[in-house]
Design an enzyme around this catalytic site. Structure first.
Site, short mmCIF file in Angstrom:
data_model
loop_
_atom_site.label_atom_id
_atom_site.label_comp_id
_atom_site.label_asym_id
_atom_site.label_seq_id
_atom_site.Cartn_x
_atom_site.Cartn_y
_atom_site.Cartn_z
N HIS A 179 -10.60 22.21 16.34
CA HIS A 179 -10.48 21.91 14.88
C HIS A 179 -12.14 22.15 14.41
O HIS A 179 -12.23 22.67 13.35
CB HIS A 179 -10.34 20.46 14.75
CG HIS A 179 -10.36 19.90 13.33
ND1 HIS A 179 -9.43 19.05 12.99
CD2 HIS A 179 -11.27 20.24 12.32
CE1 HIS A 179 -9.95 18.54 11.60
NE2 HIS A 179 -10.82 19.30 11.20
N HIS A 195 -19.01 17.07 8.92
CA HIS A 195 -17.96 17.72 9.79
C HIS A 195 -17.63 18.93 9.19
O HIS A 195 -17.78 19.31 7.82
CB HIS A 195 -16.80 16.90 9.67
CG HIS A 195 -15.42 17.66 9.90
ND1 HIS A 195 -15.25 17.96 11.25
CD2 HIS A 195 -14.52 17.86 9.44
CE1 HIS A 195 -14.17 18.72 11.50
NE2 HIS A 195 -13.67 18.55 10.18
N GLU A 232 -11.37 12.16 5.55
CA GLU A 232 -11.98 11.99 6.49
C GLU A 232 -13.04 10.68 6.22
O GLU A 232 -13.71 10.22 7.20
CB GLU A 232 -12.78 12.87 7.37
CG GLU A 232 -11.69 13.91 7.67
CD GLU A 232 -11.07 13.78 8.92
OE1 GLU A 232 -10.80 12.91 9.38
OE2 GLU A 232 -10.31 14.80 9.34
N GLU A 238 -33.69 26.33 23.31
CA GLU A 238 -33.93 25.15 22.77
C GLU A 238 -32.77 24.25 22.69
O GLU A 238 -33.15 22.95 22.22
CB GLU A 238 -34.34 25.65 21.28
CG GLU A 238 -33.01 26.13 20.38
CD GLU A 238 -33.34 26.28 18.60
OE1 GLU A 238 -34.23 25.49 18.46
OE2 GLU A 238 -32.53 26.52 18.22
N HIS A 284 -16.30 23.40 10.19
CA HIS A 284 -15.46 24.16 10.98
C HIS A 284 -15.83 25.42 11.55
O HIS A 284 -15.71 26.55 11.40
CB HIS A 284 -13.98 24.60 10.22
CG HIS A 284 -13.39 23.43 9.82
ND1 HIS A 284 -12.28 23.50 8.91
CD2 HIS A 284 -13.32 22.16 10.30
CE1 HIS A 284 -11.69 22.41 8.77
NE2 HIS A 284 -12.17 21.71 9.53
O1 2HA Z 1 -11.46 18.00 4.54
O2 2HA Z 1 -11.88 19.47 7.31
O3 2HA Z 1 -10.85 17.52 8.98
C1 2HA Z 1 -10.82 18.71 5.34
C2 2HA Z 1 -11.11 18.64 6.95
C3 2HA Z 1 -10.29 17.59 7.56
ZN ZN Z 2 -11.84 19.36 9.42
#
Ligand code: 2HA
Ligand code: ZN
Length: 274
Positions: free
Chosen positions: A212, A141, A117, A171, A143
């Site tokens: 995602h 980023h 990414e 909050e 998950h």
């Molecule tokens: O790096 O999370 O979106 C792996 C991921 C891609």
């Molecule tokens: Zn991801």
């Protein structure tokens, strides 16, 4: 004294471990980039590889990031392993004077490249640096499961997600008064999701990726990790409450959101309020 004794590396690695410990980084899930200050780059230079690796064209341009340096997780690397073997999992990259190419100056000792990414992170750094007058340094980023679960049952609009999250913990309107943007499901790692995220990040500091995960930005590790953490905690409360199957009897009303904003001196995105 080595690269890993530098305070900035310690704090970057700690954030990777914190994310892993939260359960947000199964396998190679997630990625983290940090834009180094000039002083931090100077402190790292003695530890850079003698020979920089070749320039790689990113296929995107961020003119305001020309000449900057980033720490990045490696493509296919596991957050779980970062603390154990940072030299294998992480890299420091230099951006060229046009803001188009990167080259690795340290790390990824067993080969590899920055996160899949990276173009997304790079373009979003460019957008957030412009939006925050240079304050933004971190893009993260992950998950987080509860927030992802919400993307199956709530309409995928900025307004629906911002309202649901604001109302799930008191909050929240203070921590993300601008709300969150929502990006529909897209193939990860490509230019399309990078562009769609950039569009949101012009005015939001967090973007939900449907089915995602979550993409957040901030000026430092504490604020950025805290934003991810607060949004996911709120999503967890939302999911818990809805999982009871019981009818909602009360929530935080819109006027209460306004009262929080007034007392804490933050500006809520008015078009999201009733
Ligand atoms: O790096 O999370 O979106 C792996 C991921 C891609
Ligand atoms: Zn991801």
């Amino acid at each position: 004294m080595g690269m890993l004794d530098l305070d900035i590396m310690k704090r970057y690695i700690r954030m990777c471990s914190d994310g892993w410990n939260q359960g947000w980084h199964e396998r190679n899930g997630g990625n983290l980039t940090y834009r180094l200050t000039d002083e931090e780059v100077a402190s790292m230079k003695p530890f850079f590889d003698a020979e920089p690796r070749p320039w790689v064209d990113m296929g995107v341009t961020g003119a305001n990031l020309a000449g900057s340096y980033f720490i990045s997780t490696g493509s296919g690397k596991f957050f779980r392993n970062v603390e154990l073997d940072p030299e294998d999992s992480l890299c420091v990259v230099e951006i060229d004077d046009k803001g188009q190419c990167y080259r690795i100056r340290w790390g990824l000792v067993n080969g590899g490249r920055p996160t899949s990414e990276f173009p997304s992170h790079f373009m979003n750094h460019s957008v957030r640096v412009a939006a925050t007058n240079g304050a933004c340094r971190v893009i993260y980023h992950a998950h987080p499961a509860n927030l992802i679960a919400m993307t199956y049952v709530l309409p995928l609009t900025d307004r629906d997600f911002s309202r649901a999250l604001w109302k799930s913990a008191t909050e929240c309107p203070v921590v993300f008064p601008g709300g969150v943007g929502v990006v529909p499901w897209m193939v990860p790692g490509g230019a399309d999701i990078a562009l769609a995220t950039c569009e949101k990040m012009k005015t939001f500091d967090a973007a939900v990726w449907a089915q995602h995960g979550l993409f957040v930005s901030g000026p430092d590790f504490d604020i950025t990790f805290g934003l991810m953490h607060t949004i996911e905690k709120s999503a967890q409360i939302w999911i818990l409450a809805h999982s009871t199957g019981l009818k909602e009897l009360q929530t935080i009303e819109d006027d209460s959101l306004r009262a929080i904003a007034r007392d804490f001196g933050v500006q809520l995105r008015e078009e999201f309020l009733d």
